[in-house]
Design a protein around this motif. Sequence first.
Motif, PDB file in Angstrom:
ATOM      1  N   ALA A  63      18.392  10.177  -6.012  1.00 12.50           N
ATOM      2  CA  ALA A  63      18.075  10.762  -4.570  1.00 12.50           C
ATOM      3  C   ALA A  63      16.447  11.085  -4.593  1.00 12.50           C
ATOM      4  N   SER A  64      15.924  12.307  -5.443  1.00 15.09           N
ATOM      5  CA  SER A  64      14.756  12.626  -4.416  1.00 15.09           C
ATOM      6  C   SER A  64      13.314  11.347  -4.540  1.00 15.09           C
ATOM      7  N   VAL A  65      13.963  10.302  -5.897  1.00 15.70           N
ATOM      8  CA  VAL A  65      12.649   9.072  -5.144  1.00 15.70           C
ATOM      9  C   VAL A  65      12.518   8.416  -4.387  1.00 15.70           C
ATOM     10  N   ILE A  66      14.310   8.425  -3.831  1.00 14.39           N
ATOM     11  CA  ILE A  66      14.093   7.632  -2.422  1.00 14.39           C
ATOM     12  C   ILE A  66      14.090   8.677  -1.084  1.00 14.39           C
ATOM     13  N   ALA A  67      14.277   9.589  -1.585  1.00 17.50           N
ATOM     14  CA  ALA A  67      13.554  10.630   0.116  1.00 17.50           C
ATOM     15  C   ALA A  67      12.305  10.515  -0.170  1.00 17.50           C
ATOM     16  N   THR A  68      11.892  10.275  -0.712  1.00 20.71           N
ATOM     17  CA  THR A  68       9.763  10.370  -1.182  1.00 20.71           C
ATOM     18  C   THR A  68       9.947   9.248  -0.280  1.00 20.71           C
ATOM     19  N   ALA A  69      10.564   7.789  -0.654  1.00 21.03           N
ATOM     20  CA  ALA A  69      10.041   6.730   0.005  1.00 21.03           C
ATOM     21  C   ALA A  69      10.419   6.441   1.362  1.00 21.03           C
ATOM     22  N   LEU A  70      11.880   7.097   2.062  1.00 23.34           N
ATOM     23  CA  LEU A  70      12.617   6.972   3.529  1.00 23.34           C
ATOM     24  C   LEU A  70      11.229   7.899   4.142  1.00 23.34           C
ATOM     25  N   ASN A  71      10.393   8.970   3.580  1.00 25.33           N
ATOM     26  CA  ASN A  71       9.009   9.737   3.760  1.00 25.33           C
ATOM     27  C   ASN A  71       8.247   8.842   5.011  1.00 25.33           C
ATOM     28  N   VAL A  72       8.349   8.480   6.162  1.00 21.41           N
ATOM     29  CA  VAL A  72       7.873   8.074   6.358  1.00 21.41           C
ATOM     30  C   VAL A  72       7.288   8.462   7.816  1.00 21.41           C
ATOM     31  N   GLU A  73       6.175   8.100   8.416  1.00 20.01           N
ATOM     32  CA  GLU A  73       4.884   9.307   8.977  1.00 20.01           C
ATOM     33  C   GLU A  73       5.445   8.698  11.164  1.00 20.01           C
ATOM     34  N   ALA A  74       6.630   9.190  11.401  1.00 17.22           N
ATOM     35  CA  ALA A  74       6.815   9.190  12.739  1.00 17.22           C
ATOM     36  C   ALA A  74       6.450   8.349  14.169  1.00 17.22           C
ATOM     37  N   GLY A  75       6.232   7.842  14.794  1.00 20.92           N
ATOM     38  CA  GLY A  75       5.377   7.634  15.976  1.00 20.92           C
ATOM     39  C   GLY A  75       4.784   6.082  16.013  1.00 20.92           C
ATOM     40  N   GLY A  76       5.360   5.453  14.988  1.00 19.67           N
ATOM     41  CA  GLY A  76       4.611   3.498  14.950  1.00 19.67           C
ATOM     42  C   GLY A  76       6.176   3.181  15.849  1.00 19.67           C
ATOM     43  N   SER A  77       5.472   2.436  15.814  1.00 20.01           N
ATOM     44  CA  SER A  77       7.347   0.799  16.357  1.00 20.01           C
ATOM     45  C   SER A  77       8.042   0.669  15.380  1.00 20.01           C
ATOM     46  N   PRO A  78       9.401   0.681  16.064  1.00 16.27           N
ATOM     47  CA  PRO A  78      10.740   0.661  14.634  1.00 16.27           C
ATOM     48  C   PRO A  78      10.324  -0.676  13.552  1.00 16.27           C
ATOM     49  N   GLU A  79       9.765  -1.439  14.430  1.00 12.85           N
ATOM     50  CA  GLU A  79       9.480  -2.256  13.641  1.00 12.85           C
ATOM     51  C   GLU A  79       8.191  -2.038  12.130  1.00 12.85           C
ATOM     52  N   ASP A  80       6.999  -1.141  12.448  1.00 11.99           N
ATOM     53  CA  ASP A  80       6.436  -1.057  11.871  1.00 11.99           C
ATOM     54  C   ASP A  80       7.190   0.252  10.755  1.00 11.99           C
ATOM     55  N   GLU A  81       7.820   1.097  11.130  1.00 11.51           N
ATOM     56  CA  GLU A  81       8.533   1.805  10.375  1.00 11.51           C
ATOM     57  C   GLU A  81       9.424   1.072   9.576  1.00 11.51           C
ATOM     58  N   ILE A  82      10.016   0.319   9.881  1.00 14.00           N
ATOM     59  CA  ILE A  82      10.829  -0.163   8.916  1.00 14.00           C
ATOM     60  C   ILE A  82      10.920  -0.853   8.168  1.00 14.00           C
ATOM     61  N   ARG A  83       9.351  -1.781   8.150  1.00 14.16           N
ATOM     62  CA  ARG A  83       8.269  -2.391   6.847  1.00 14.16           C
ATOM     63  C   ARG A  83       7.409  -1.022   6.565  1.00 14.16           C
ATOM     64  N   ALA A  84       7.982   0.036   7.076  1.00 12.74           N
ATOM     65  CA  ALA A  84       6.731   0.853   5.940  1.00 12.74           C
ATOM     66  C   ALA A  84       7.961   1.697   5.111  1.00 12.74           C
ATOM     67  N   ILE A  85       9.016   1.661   5.633  1.00 11.40           N
ATOM     68  CA  ILE A  85       9.983   2.473   4.714  1.00 11.40           C
ATOM     69  C   ILE A  85      10.262   1.205   3.862  1.00 11.40           C
ATOM     70  N   GLY A  86      10.465  -0.331   3.949  1.00  9.69           N
ATOM     71  CA  GLY A  86      10.440  -1.342   3.183  1.00  9.69           C
ATOM     72  C   GLY A  86       9.526  -1.347   1.784  1.00  9.69           C
ATOM     73  N   LEU A  87       8.309  -1.307   2.106  1.00 12.37           N
ATOM     74  CA  LEU A  87       7.015  -1.263   1.095  1.00 12.37           C
ATOM     75  C   LEU A  87       7.820   0.210   0.635  1.00 12.37           C
ATOM     76  N   GLY A  88       7.223   1.355   1.071  1.00 10.06           N
ATOM     77  CA  GLY A  88       8.232   2.402   0.148  1.00 10.06           C
ATOM     78  C   GLY A  88       8.701   2.054  -1.041  1.00 10.06           C
ATOM     79  N   LEU A  89      10.207   1.967  -0.267  1.00 10.19           N
ATOM     80  CA  LEU A  89      11.111   1.265  -1.592  1.00 10.19           C
ATOM     81  C   LEU A  89      10.570   0.359  -2.939  1.00 10.19           C
ATOM     82  N   PHE A  90      10.312  -0.749  -2.268  1.00 11.42           N
ATOM     83  CA  PHE A  90       9.454  -1.304  -3.206  1.00 11.42           C
ATOM     84  C   PHE A  90       8.782  -1.094  -4.315  1.00 11.42           C
ATOM     85  N   GLU A  91       7.343   0.522  -3.834  1.00 11.26           N
ATOM     86  CA  GLU A  91       6.377   0.608  -4.484  1.00 11.26           C
ATOM     87  C   GLU A  91       7.720   1.115  -5.713  1.00 11.26           C
TER      88      GLU A  91
END
Length: 226
Positions: A63-91
């Motif tokens: 849960a700790s590692v996933i919470a960090t990966a899901l913590n993306v900066e808000a304010g972008g488009s939904p698509e950009d935030e989906i990309r950021a979450i996906g890449l955060g989880l990938f890494e």
Amino acid sequence: MAPRTRAEALSRERIVEAAVELLDAAGERGLTFKTLTERLATGPGAIYWHVPNKGALLDAATASVIATALNVEAGGSPEDEIRAIGLGLFEAIERHPWLSPQLALQLSRSPRGSVTPRIFEGIGQRVSALGIPETAWFTATSALVHYIFGAAGQNAANSRVLGPGVDRAEFLHAAANAWEELDPGEFPFLRAVAAEARDHDDRAQFLTGIELILAGIAGAGGSRRP
């Protein structure tokens, strides 16, 4: 004010942090309450005060590692935030070899636990902002979640199979050479993509998959209003 006990002074956050460090270094087998007490220079009672057993400790580390990966900066488009979450989880899955099997367990066995709802909520909120009908939210979100963890997990598994002493570029070069030597009548596709496989970037390939899913969502009538 009464002095705090040793169990109270040792925070749950520090215990989880140490557990992640041990998991990264030696995998699930390397995480025991004995190794954890040694790393934290404390007694088992101080740890049990916060975490009742190893299963709960693995859940908390995940849960700790996933919470960090899901913590993306808000304010972008939904698509950009989906990309950021996906890449955060990938890494995250790439950095923590133990994470992928733990996620598989939690996604299948603990749908009401802390990890599964957070993953679906984090991605689902962005999917719902794409303008698609509500009846398509679950299917679109599930497609993204399954792709992210399938692709990221396979990438991490490939790295584990290759091992630390194997050069990835050399391996891909040899594999591509072997594909190019296949029978052109039986394997025309593999021969055609061999050069691309030789030089591909894992992250770029992963993000291309997300783009294809997003394009499919838009093509199904879910593009966001301008």
